[in-house]
Design an enzyme around this catalytic site. Structure first.
Site, PDB file in Angstrom:
ATOM      1  N   SER A  71     -16.596  -6.032  59.831  1.00 18.16           N
ATOM      2  CA  SER A  71     -17.949  -5.340  59.900  1.00 18.16           C
ATOM      3  C   SER A  71     -19.061  -6.162  59.136  1.00 18.16           C
ATOM      4  O   SER A  71     -19.458  -7.299  59.267  1.00 18.16           O
ATOM      5  CB  SER A  71     -17.839  -3.724  59.345  1.00 18.16           C
ATOM      6  OG  SER A  71     -19.034  -3.137  59.387  1.00 18.16           O
ATOM      7  N   ASP A 290     -20.132  -6.117  63.214  1.00 15.81           N
ATOM      8  CA  ASP A 290     -19.485  -5.789  64.459  1.00 15.81           C
ATOM      9  C   ASP A 290     -19.908  -4.703  65.452  1.00 15.81           C
ATOM     10  O   ASP A 290     -19.493  -3.864  66.345  1.00 15.81           O
ATOM     11  CB  ASP A 290     -18.134  -4.980  63.843  1.00 15.81           C
ATOM     12  CG  ASP A 290     -18.053  -3.630  63.025  1.00 15.81           C
ATOM     13  OD1 ASP A 290     -19.602  -3.664  62.714  1.00 15.81           O
ATOM     14  OD2 ASP A 290     -17.130  -3.141  62.988  1.00 15.81           O
ATOM     15  N   ASP A 292     -21.641  -1.707  64.951  1.00 16.82           N
ATOM     16  CA  ASP A 292     -21.345   0.026  65.102  1.00 16.82           C
ATOM     17  C   ASP A 292     -22.427   0.601  64.293  1.00 16.82           C
ATOM     18  O   ASP A 292     -22.571   1.812  64.091  1.00 16.82           O
ATOM     19  CB  ASP A 292     -20.207   0.068  64.672  1.00 16.82           C
ATOM     20  CG  ASP A 292     -19.393  -0.181  63.446  1.00 16.82           C
ATOM     21  OD1 ASP A 292     -20.357  -0.748  62.771  1.00 16.82           O
ATOM     22  OD2 ASP A 292     -18.375   0.064  63.290  1.00 16.82           O
ATOM     23  N   GLU A 384     -24.205   8.997  59.708  1.00 13.12           N
ATOM     24  CA  GLU A 384     -24.192   8.304  58.463  1.00 13.12           C
ATOM     25  C   GLU A 384     -25.846   7.686  58.077  1.00 13.12           C
ATOM     26  O   GLU A 384     -26.373   7.072  58.990  1.00 13.12           O
ATOM     27  CB  GLU A 384     -23.393   7.597  57.878  1.00 13.12           C
ATOM     28  CG  GLU A 384     -21.778   8.151  57.643  1.00 13.12           C
ATOM     29  CD  GLU A 384     -21.036   7.223  56.934  1.00 13.12           C
ATOM     30  OE1 GLU A 384     -20.473   7.645  55.929  1.00 13.12           O
ATOM     31  OE2 GLU A 384     -20.670   6.058  57.063  1.00 13.12           O
ATOM     32  N   ARG A 509     -19.944  10.152  42.917  1.00 16.73           N
ATOM     33  CA  ARG A 509     -18.402   9.838  43.459  1.00 16.73           C
ATOM     34  C   ARG A 509     -17.862   8.402  43.452  1.00 16.73           C
ATOM     35  O   ARG A 509     -18.620   7.589  43.124  1.00 16.73           O
ATOM     36  CB  ARG A 509     -18.464  10.455  44.927  1.00 16.73           C
ATOM     37  CG  ARG A 509     -19.384   9.597  45.883  1.00 16.73           C
ATOM     38  CD  ARG A 509     -19.136  10.116  47.350  1.00 16.73           C
ATOM     39  NE  ARG A 509     -18.181   9.518  47.950  1.00 16.73           N
ATOM     40  CZ  ARG A 509     -17.997   8.184  48.517  1.00 16.73           C
ATOM     41  NH1 ARG A 509     -19.125   7.531  48.189  1.00 16.73           N
ATOM     42  NH2 ARG A 509     -16.960   7.767  49.187  1.00 16.73           N
ATOM     43  N   ARG A 518     -20.676   5.582  42.931  1.00 14.14           N
ATOM     44  CA  ARG A 518     -21.861   5.587  43.552  1.00 14.14           C
ATOM     45  C   ARG A 518     -22.651   6.793  42.895  1.00 14.14           C
ATOM     46  O   ARG A 518     -22.114   7.811  42.973  1.00 14.14           O
ATOM     47  CB  ARG A 518     -21.800   5.657  45.069  1.00 14.14           C
ATOM     48  CG  ARG A 518     -21.431   4.388  45.481  1.00 14.14           C
ATOM     49  CD  ARG A 518     -21.801   4.234  47.097  1.00 14.14           C
ATOM     50  NE  ARG A 518     -20.654   3.458  47.657  1.00 14.14           N
ATOM     51  CZ  ARG A 518     -20.598   2.212  47.637  1.00 14.14           C
ATOM     52  NH1 ARG A 518     -21.477   1.454  47.214  1.00 14.14           N
ATOM     53  NH2 ARG A 518     -19.745   1.515  48.328  1.00 14.14           N
TER      54      ARG A 518
HETATM   55  C1  GN1 Z   1     -22.972   5.429  50.640  1.00 16.56           C
HETATM   56  C2  GN1 Z   1     -22.436   4.637  51.626  1.00 16.56           C
HETATM   57  O1  GN1 Z   1     -23.201   4.054  52.703  1.00 16.56           O
HETATM   58  N1  GN1 Z   1     -20.941   4.557  51.867  1.00 16.56           N
HETATM   59  C3  GN1 Z   1     -20.474   3.612  52.787  1.00 16.56           C
HETATM   60  C4  GN1 Z   1     -19.264   3.110  52.324  1.00 16.56           C
HETATM   61  O2  GN1 Z   1     -18.422   4.276  51.811  1.00 16.56           O
HETATM   62  P1  GN1 Z   1     -18.050   4.233  50.164  1.00 16.56           P
HETATM   63  O3  GN1 Z   1     -16.803   5.277  50.242  1.00 16.56           O
HETATM   64  O4  GN1 Z   1     -19.356   4.737  49.595  1.00 16.56           O
HETATM   65  O5  GN1 Z   1     -17.904   2.858  49.657  1.00 16.56           O
HETATM   66  O6  GN1 Z   1     -18.569   2.327  53.378  1.00 16.56           O
HETATM   67  C5  GN1 Z   1     -18.188   3.282  54.498  1.00 16.56           C
HETATM   68  C6  GN1 Z   1     -17.316   2.424  55.475  1.00 16.56           C
HETATM   69  O7  GN1 Z   1     -18.018   1.512  55.944  1.00 16.56           O
HETATM   70  C7  GN1 Z   1     -19.379   3.967  54.909  1.00 16.56           C
HETATM   71  O8  GN1 Z   1     -18.728   4.941  55.983  1.00 16.56           O
HETATM   72  C8  GN1 Z   1     -20.049   4.910  53.869  1.00 16.56           C
HETATM   73  O9  GN1 Z   1     -21.242   5.451  54.247  1.00 16.56           O
HETATM   74 MG    MG Z   2     -19.899  -1.973  61.304  1.00 16.91          MG
END
Ligand code: GN1
Ligand code: MG
Length: 547
Positions: A71, A290, A292, A384, A509, A518
């Protein structure tokens, strides 16, 4: 006699060894499958192939997908993830089996665990199996898909190599393969079939509406560039005036992939890619590596950069589709809902609940969680904040659009547009190209510029901070990740900090994709949001070091 794959797996596995990790560390099937430096992935991809074959045999020989991509990560990384038969992400229960196979210490242990899994899950190893796969533009993809093919050969699995694809195209192909020739057929089983379906639905959804001006699309120098250019050839000339300028589509120099461009750059840096030089007033959007994720933005001649992220796309889609459902006379038959994560800007949540009067559900981070909840509505809109998402229509909703007898020309019009959107919007996973076409349709119908879109509500100032901690596993969350249950005392301190600010909200979290925590904070003013984020980051640092 049961076929014995053991010797073949053993021999093939020796050609694709796993790189051992330091003691106490292990590989994990995370939010986006296995993702890391490409040099670590060959053995992992081989083992993912074994699991995909088992999954196909478990699910009545339906085709399972495998996508090789990292990605928006840098070019040196890669990743591998499994796609379930209807084009959805791998069922969560199976993630632990992937993790288990990948962490086997020896080839012999791998074969043993493969057989144990088959036994435990009552999988008939004699049954036919099918796996289809694709990859993004990373050069390391070649080696990884050949390791994958080796696993499929060793397990007597039929396979189709769809070569270079966007992630959503592979998801489309998996569903199309498994529904081919049935009443639920999702489309032709080919890349051309994907373009034809989208182009046809786009023309139907546009209904001769005019699109204002040129849309500049930054493709992150990834697979989205060539695929978008290919798609544009399918739009019938003279039927719609989509004028797209494709930029950052250099896939011949892997080192520029996601470099200072793409949806993740725009979202995290909150500015337009420096190349090509941003033009004030130009309507722009960015895809990720990628294709998405999607971000819209423009540089306002007076106020500077303005971004329309996943929350904005979500509220735009919910508002437009909500109005159409009402115009179609289906308001009392169809339940529309919006799914967000805790990272959604509070102003978007207020706008959707109070202005659009639609329910909003908050889930943990990761699209698989949002997708699942969105399926509980007749129309489920999920995004998201980072621009990954889609709109899901239930079979009942799709039937209603096609079969309801319109009582007026306006009803007929609304029903037709809804039916076209059902085909235009990728039903398997967030798809930047499909989402971009959806946004273009909505803006054309509303005759809105990006500025009009941005005027619907004002975002609360917010700040996202990455905090390195000694041990991120100390942090456990509850309430869809909005509160910490552990370490004890941390949440109370966050609550006390939040109380000091107006209209404030903050949570922390552990990241699921990086070795860090984060912290998100929003408040009435920018300085307050920054101050609160810093304060909570200090709390997390302190608890994360175990002090
Ligand atoms: C705050 C944030 O943007 N977190 C991202 C990130 O996850 P984290 O678990 O926060 O590392 O990567 C994920 C996968 O691409 C996406 O789904 C998510 O939205
Ligand atoms: Mg992607």
């Amino acid at each position: 006699m049961a076929p014995n794959h053991d010797d073949k797996i053993l021999a093939a596995s020796k050609r694709h060894p796993i790189v051992p990790l330091e003691k106490g560390q292990f590989y994990k099937y995370g939010t986006a499958g296995f993702r890391m430096r490409a040099s670590l992935l060959e053995g992992i991809t081989f083992r993912v192939g074994l699991l995909a074959a088992l999954r196909s045999r478990k699910l009545n020989s339906q085709a399972i997908g495998v996508m090789v991509t990292a990605s928006h990560n840098p070019a040196a990384d890669n990743g591998v993830k499994i796609v379930d038969p209807m084009g959805e992400m791998l069922e969560q229960d199976w993630e632990k089996y992937a993790t288990g196979l990948v962490n086997c210490q020896s080839d012999e242990e791998l074969v043993k665990q493969y057989n144990e899994l088959a036994h435990q899950l009552k999988i008939d190893l004699k049954a036919p199996a099918k796996v289809i796969y694709g990859r993004d533009t990373r050069p390391s993809g070649h080696k990884l898909v050949s390791a994958l093919a080796d696993a499929l050969e060793a397990t007597d699995t039929e396979y189709v190599d769809h070569k270079l694809l966007t992630t959503p195209q592979l998801h489309y192909l998996v569903r199309a393969t498994n529904t081919e020739g049935t009443p639920l057929s999702y489309g032709k089983v080919s890349e051309a079939g994907y373009y034809e379906k989208l182009a046809h639905a786009f023309v139907r959804a546009m209904k001769n509406k005019k699109i204002d001006g040129t849309l500049t699309v930054d493709c992150a120098n990834g697979i989205g560039g060539p695929k978008l250019s290919e798609f544009l050839k399918y739009i019938p000339k003279g039927k719609v005036n989509l004028d797209v300028k494709v930029v950052n589509d250099d896939v011949l120099r892997p080192e520029v992939l996601n470099l200072d461009c793409g949806a993740d750059f725009v979202k995290t840096k909150q500015r337009a890619p420096p190349i090509p030089k941003p033009q004030p007033g130009a309507r722009c959007c960015s895809l990720d590596g990628d294709a998405d994720r999607l971000m819209y933005y423009w540089i306002d001649p007076e106020r500077g950069f303005f971004m329309l992220d996943g929350d904005r796309i979500s509220s735009l889609a919910a508002s437009f589709i909500g109005d159409l459902v009402e115009s179609a006379g289906l308001k009392h038959d169809i339940r529309i809902g919006v799914v967000q994560t805790a990272y959604a800007n509070g102003a978007s949540t207020n706008y959707i609940t109070q202005h659009l009067k639609l329910p909003v559900i908050c889930t943990p981070t990761g699209v698989k969680h949002l997708h699942h909840v969105a399926q509980s509505f007749d129309i489920g809109v999920y995004f998201e904040a980072n621009g990954h998402g889609t709109v899901l229509f239930s079979p009942d909703a799709l039937t209603a659009f096609k079969e309801k007898q319109p009582q007026s020309p306006a009803q007929k019009d609304a029903l037709e547009t809804l039916a076209a959107l059902g085909d235009l919007i990728n039903q398997t996973v967030g798809d930047a190209i499909s989402d971009m076409l959806m946004v273009e349709v909505i803006l054309a119908h509303k005759a809105w510029s990006l500025r009009d879109w941005a005027m619907t509500y004002s975002d609360l100032p917010n700040r996202l901070v990455r905090v390195e901690v000694g041990n991120k596993d100390l942090f456990h969350t509850t309430d869809a990740e909005r509160r910490l249950s552990h370490p004890e005392g941390a949440q109370q301190e966050i609550d006390d900090a939040v109380k000091k600010y107006k209209d404030a909200r903050s949570f922390a979290r552990a990241s699921g994709t990086e070795n860090a925590c984060r912290v998100y904070a929003e408040a009435a003013t920018r300085s307050e949001a920054n101050e609160l984020a810093e304060r909570v980051a200090r709390i997390i640092e302190r608890y994360g070091s175990g002090q």
